[in-house]
Design an enzyme around this catalytic site. Structure first.
Site, PDB file in Angstrom:
ATOM      1  N   THR A 134       5.881   6.236   3.273  1.00  0.00           N
ATOM      2  CA  THR A 134       6.096   7.364   3.881  1.00  0.00           C
ATOM      3  C   THR A 134       6.511   6.980   5.322  1.00  0.00           C
ATOM      4  OG1 THR A 134       4.788   7.841   5.011  1.00  0.00           O
ATOM      5  CG2 THR A 134       4.751   9.181   3.358  1.00  0.00           C
ATOM      6  N   LYS A 170       3.036  -2.986   7.773  1.00  0.00           N
ATOM      7  CA  LYS A 170       2.669  -1.810   6.419  1.00  0.00           C
ATOM      8  C   LYS A 170       1.253  -2.523   5.832  1.00  0.00           C
ATOM      9  CE  LYS A 170       6.061  -1.571   4.152  1.00  0.00           C
ATOM     10  NZ  LYS A 170       6.232  -0.386   3.394  1.00  0.00           N
ATOM     11  N   HIS A 213      -2.221   9.209  -5.155  1.00  0.00           N
ATOM     12  CA  HIS A 213      -1.386   8.148  -4.609  1.00  0.00           C
ATOM     13  C   HIS A 213      -0.984   7.075  -5.139  1.00  0.00           C
ATOM     14  CE1 HIS A 213      -1.835  10.948  -1.339  1.00  0.00           C
ATOM     15  NE2 HIS A 213      -3.042  11.143  -0.896  1.00  0.00           N
ATOM     16  N   LYS A 250       3.736  -4.712  -2.272  1.00  0.00           N
ATOM     17  CA  LYS A 250       4.214  -4.506  -1.337  1.00  0.00           C
ATOM     18  C   LYS A 250       5.026  -5.473  -0.492  1.00  0.00           C
ATOM     19  CE  LYS A 250       1.161  -1.293   0.992  1.00  0.00           C
ATOM     20  NZ  LYS A 250       1.670   0.126   0.904  1.00  0.00           N
TER      21      LYS A 250
HETATM   22  O1  HBZ Z   1      -0.655   7.022  -0.100  1.00  0.00           O
HETATM   23  C1  HBZ Z   1      -0.591   5.346   0.102  1.00  0.00           C
HETATM   24  C2  HBZ Z   1       0.735   4.591  -0.984  1.00  0.00           C
HETATM   25  O2  HBZ Z   1       0.559   3.645  -0.879  1.00  0.00           O
HETATM   26  C3  HBZ Z   1       1.787   5.276  -0.296  1.00  0.00           C
HETATM   27  O3  HBZ Z   1       2.755   4.835  -1.616  1.00  0.00           O
HETATM   28  C4  HBZ Z   1       1.816   6.879  -0.101  1.00  0.00           C
HETATM   29  O4  HBZ Z   1       3.080   6.995   0.463  1.00  0.00           O
HETATM   30  C5  HBZ Z   1       1.009   7.275   0.194  1.00  0.00           C
HETATM   31  C6  HBZ Z   1       1.200   8.691   1.209  1.00  0.00           C
HETATM   32  O5  HBZ Z   1       0.889   9.260  -0.276  1.00  0.00           O
HETATM   33  N1  HBZ Z   1      -1.798   4.852  -0.143  1.00  0.00           N
HETATM   34  C7  HBZ Z   1      -2.865   4.927   0.800  1.00  0.00           C
HETATM   35  O6  HBZ Z   1      -2.200   4.601   1.924  1.00  0.00           O
HETATM   36  N2  HBZ Z   1      -4.177   4.674   0.425  1.00  0.00           N
HETATM   37  C8  HBZ Z   1      -5.294   4.477   1.282  1.00  0.00           C
HETATM   38  O7  HBZ Z   1      -4.767   3.929   2.421  1.00  0.00           O
HETATM   39  C9  HBZ Z   1      -6.484   3.956   0.893  1.00  0.00           C
HETATM   40  C10 HBZ Z   1      -7.141   3.930   1.142  1.00  0.00           C
HETATM   41  C11 HBZ Z   1      -8.887   3.988   0.059  1.00  0.00           C
HETATM   42  C12 HBZ Z   1      -8.753   3.709  -1.184  1.00  0.00           C
HETATM   43  C13 HBZ Z   1      -7.691   4.045  -1.620  1.00  0.00           C
HETATM   44  C14 HBZ Z   1      -6.639   4.024  -0.761  1.00  0.00           C
HETATM   45  O8  HBZ Z   1     -10.308   4.185  -1.503  1.00  0.00           O
END
Ligand code: HBZ
Length: 838
Positions: A678, A567, A374, A573
């Site tokens: 999203t 967001k 991601h 961002k």
């Molecule tokens: O995942 C998001 C991306 O930033 C976004 O672009 C994408 O649309 C979405 C779904 O694929 N990433 C996150 O939301 N990431 C986290 O929330 C996250 C949580 C804990 C972590 C690392 C990332 O240790």
């Protein structure tokens, strides 16, 4: 054994076991029954919250029946299943969705209406299940909805945190965090399975010995244990009998262990151990896209993956198939690297406990797992320090080193004498101390790796996984563009629009087949339709204006352009760039004559989102937004031409109000940094236009809706490196408009400028990593284009309709089907409504 039951007993069961009828009276009876028994309340002593609880319990009875039926039929047929491992499931509220998917929304609304309650009030009494940070967790929730709706046999596995994402309050403009103790009142949407209790081990040492054939074997002799208790959350599909499951694990102390300390007379230690055990599932880590590296987080990850695999393996073993059939029966999807330990745990089970040889085991493992990435942000890449890992998981460390050794041997064979290549690809990073690169482990242990939007999938192939693409070939690296569920994000969140669409298309089939929205294209020029369309948008804006008044005490006009950026707050961002442009707008308005002001398009700029509690610069952005809002909103020279709002505690249920009310939403990450996004999809699906960069899914949205219906600006992903270089080494000056804005802040226009110095210094020439200066001029121009376009309401409404009409691709039903066909190789399994045991 059911098959050994006497016929009379089976007949008796079948007479008793009948699904409840779905008429108003049956429903009302069940509500009243729960009020007076389960909740022990008297009718005259009921408030909205009690009504919510009773309706939830009543709906839950039906969900459980569907759940049982589904799981029973699945056990019997035993098709291949997919397991979605996600540390986060951001479900939000459940009641409205449960009633919708059960097909009982209208009859429940009528039923409780007659009992003296309004459905809206009852629905709003529910608090969010907020077991996630952002859209990684929300994506998991959308996918669970689609999996059930498309009748795929699927289970989610996650953790049942006592505290979800913190509640945000704004105190003197600053973010303050408060605990989200969401289980204060019983959670009616879960079924505790106190009988399902799995021992999970930590620490200790490894015992190595020769088996009877002279082969060296290893056995983990753990030093600590805790119990994993299952809590099941039923996930009903829309318009189907299928009901899937999310199993969330909760940690509990193991009795045997505290008894040992107790018997040694060490009562305090035994209590302390128990507290430590419960701590594992106590709190969700509030960081998104940064790696904290805490021991407790590693414990969470192992606890969860080990419990889930134990469950999956147990289910597989019931079928008495050969181990080589495992990948034919089980697909496991890793939602980011958080569950990567599952790869190591399965290898350990197969080799150490089931006595398979290494290569056969590894073949099974790699055919089972697939991995979704991601992010490409370096600070988000998970790495675990080897000493810490070794202490908690000594046997797993050996296995990781062996996986790495065998992998690097193969790489060496293919590309001999390239030490730099081995160093780059190694699962172990040679640092002080050594680090385990979880992304490399996930790639090596999976048969497919996917990114979440076309650009992002290409980027990971060209950057972080470049060497792996060369080694494995490009077939292993695929794209699955993210999607959102139309049930929650259009049908529920924007019910009026949903009704208009159904009436216009002559059917509600679009809810399950979002491409049918294309039918709206022929209505683009229909004046009557346009009018209805805009009336609904306005009503949604009125609703949001009321919410803003209530939560922020700020009066905004629903006739202004609503410009939204909600967001997580993160430098990439660029909420900072947004508020800087707002300051520019403010200064411009102040410089106008009254005659010129008459031409200004009034705008309400709405922000929302949480910053990770330890992310200092992100928290300063929140402070700056609030300081600017304070000055702008009270300036009589500005009036209604510009309002700035920060809505506190942004979450799923707030999104359901905010999204349908936006005219423009901003998705303005530096190109190449936002994997997909999203919420961009949610806004456009609801007829809101995008102001955005060529990043993530914005690009594919543009392709679907056409460039005339989206406002794009800024540099492209492939230009970013050169721009950074030019900034750093060629002394590119700062954008002049930006200079003016920074000067205004530094002059003290918005509180003591000292507060914002650390924020402003991120823009120092050569340090502006996210290229705010480079993109600023084109961002301001794009904002002007938005104003001009909005003034032409006749054209704007057409753009808005075209947006919704062409969003079919972004249904999570499409995403899930791609995963099922190309990665999991699973087929739908339709549950039949037979209500009979046999
Ligand atoms: O995942 C998001 C991306 O930033 C976004 O672009 C994408 O649309 C979405 C779904 O694929 N990433 C996150 O939301 N990431 C986290 O929330 C996250 C949580 C804990 C972590 C690392 C990332 O240790």
């Amino acid at each position: 054994e059911r098959s050994k039951w006497p016929k009379e007993t089976i007949d008796l069961w079948n007479r008793l076991y009948k699904k409840d009828a779905a008429d108003i009276e049956t429903i009302q009876k069940s509500i009243v029954h729960h009020v007076t028994t389960t909740l022990a309340r008297a009718a005259y002593n009921m408030d909205n919250f009690t009504a919510y609880q009773a309706v939830a319990l009543s709906a839950r009875d039906r969900l459980i029946a569907q759940w049982n039926e589904t799981q029973g039929q699945l056990s019997k047929a035993d098709p291949k299943r997919v397991y979605y491992l996600s540390l986060e499931f951001l479900l939000g509220r459940s009641m409205d969705n449960a009633l919708l998917n059960l097909g009982l929304k209208d009859v429940y609304a009528k039923g409780i209406g007659q009992l003296g309650f309004r459905m809206e009030d009852v629905v709003e009494s529910e608090s969010d299940a907020a077991l996630g940070n952002g859209n990684l967790g929300r994506l998991a929730a959308c996918y669970m909805d689609s999996l059930a709706t498309l009748e795929y046999p699927a289970w989610g596995y996650g953790l049942r945190y006592n505290y979800g994402i913190f509640q945000q309050r704004i105190i003197e403009g600053y973010q303050a965090e408060f605990p989200d103790y969401w289980l204060n009142f019983d959670n009616p949407w879960e079924l505790p399975r106190l009988d399902i209790s799995i021992p999970i081990y930590f620490a200790g040492h490894v015992h190595s010995f020769q088996d009877e054939y002279g082969v060296t074997r290893h056995k983990w002799v753990p030093g600590q244990s805790v119990q994993a208790i299952a809590y099941d959350v039923p996930i009903p599909g829309y318009d189907t009998e299928n009901c899937n499951n999310i199993r969330l694990w909760r940690s509990k102390p193991t009795r045997v262990f505290d008894l040992t300390s107790f018997n040694e007379g060490n009562y305090e230690k035994s209590v302390e151990d128990a507290t430590q055990a419960e701590k594992i599932t106590s709190v969700l880590y509030p960081n998104d896209n940064t790696m904290a590296g805490k021991e407790l987080r590693l414990k969470q990850q192992y606890f969860w993956t080990a419990a889930s695999l134990h469950d999956i393996v147990r289910r597989f073993k019931k079928s008495q198939r050969d181990w080589s059939d495992f990948p034919e029966q089980v697909a496991i999807q890793l939602n980011d690297t958080h569950p990567t330990l599952a790869i190591v745990e399965l290898q350990r089970i197969l080799v150490d406990e089931e006595q398979l040889n290494w290569d056969d085991a590894w073949e099974i493992v790699t055919r089972t797992f697939a991995f979704t990435n991601h992010t490409v942000l370096p600070e988000a890449m998970e790495k675990w320090s080897v000493p810490m890992f070794e202490y908690l998981l000594p046997r797993h460390l050996q296995i990781v080193f062996d996986i790495n050794l065998f992998f690097l041997q193969k790489v060496e064979k293919r590309f001999p004498n390239d030490r730099e290549l081995l160093k780059r690809m190694s699962i172990i990073e040679e640092a002080q101390p050594q680090q385990i690169r979880m992304a490399h482990l996930a790639v090596v242990g999976s048969h497919k790796v996917n990114g979440v939007a076309a650009l992002h999938s290409n980027l990971i192939r060209d950057t972080i996984f470049k060497d792996f693409v060369e080694y494995y070939g490009s077939d292993k690296f695929v794209n699955v563009t993210n999607g959102i569920t139309s049930r929650r994000w259009l049908n529920q969140a924007n019910h009026k629009l949903s009704e208009l669409i159904t009436e216009t298309l002559g059917s509600d089939a679009w809810i399950k087949d979002l491409d049918l929205l294309k039918g709206l294209n022929k209505k683009v020029d229909d004046k009557v339709f346009q009018k209805k369309w805009m009336a609904i948008k306005r009503a949604n804006k009125v609703r949001l204006a009321e919410l803003i008044k209530e939560r922020c005490g700020i009066e905004v006009s629903p006739d202004a352009l609503f410009d939204v950026q909600v967001k997580r707050i993160h430098e990439y961002k660029r909420q900072f760039m947004n508020i800087l442009a707002v300051i520019h707008r403010y200064r411009t308005i102040k410089s106008l004559t009254p005659a010129q002001k008459a031409n200004v398009q009034p705008r309400v700029v709405i922000f929302g989102g949480k910053a990770a509690p330890g992310y200092y610069v992100a928290k300063l952005v929140i402070k700056l937004i609030n300081s600017v809002a304070n000055v702008v909103n009270q300036d009589p020279a500005v009036g209604d031409l510009l309002k700035v709002v920060f809505i506190p505690d942004y979450n799923v249920s707030l999104a359901e109000v905010i999204v349908p009310a936006s005219d423009i939403s901003q998705h303005i990450s530096t190109a190449g940094t936002e994997a997909s996004g999203t919420s961009n999809m949610k806004f456009v699906l609801n007829g809101g236009l995008i102001l955005g960069t060529m990043d993530g899914a914005n690009i594919e949205i543009l392709e679907e809706i056409g460039e005339d219906n989206i406002f794009i600006f800024g540099c492209l992903a492939h230009e970013v490196e050169d721009l950074r270089y030019a900034q750093r080494y060629r002394g590119v000056p700062m954008d002049p408009a930006l200079q003016g804005v920074l000067a205004a802040i530094e002059k003290g226009t918005f509180e003591d400028p000292k507060i914002f110095q650390p924020l402003i210094s991120t823009l120092t020439i050569g340090k502006d990593y996210y290229l705010i200066s480079a993109d600023f001029a084109s961002y301001l121009r794009a904002n002007q284009a938005v104003d001009a376009a909005y003034k032409d309401q006749d054209e704007w409404v057409k753009k808005s309709i075209r947006c919704t009409a062409n969003m079919g691709k972004f249904s999570s039903d499409r995403s899930v089907k791609e995963y099922a066909d190309n990665i999991w190789h699973i087929k739908p399994f339709k549950v039949v409504d037979n209500q009979q045991i046999d």
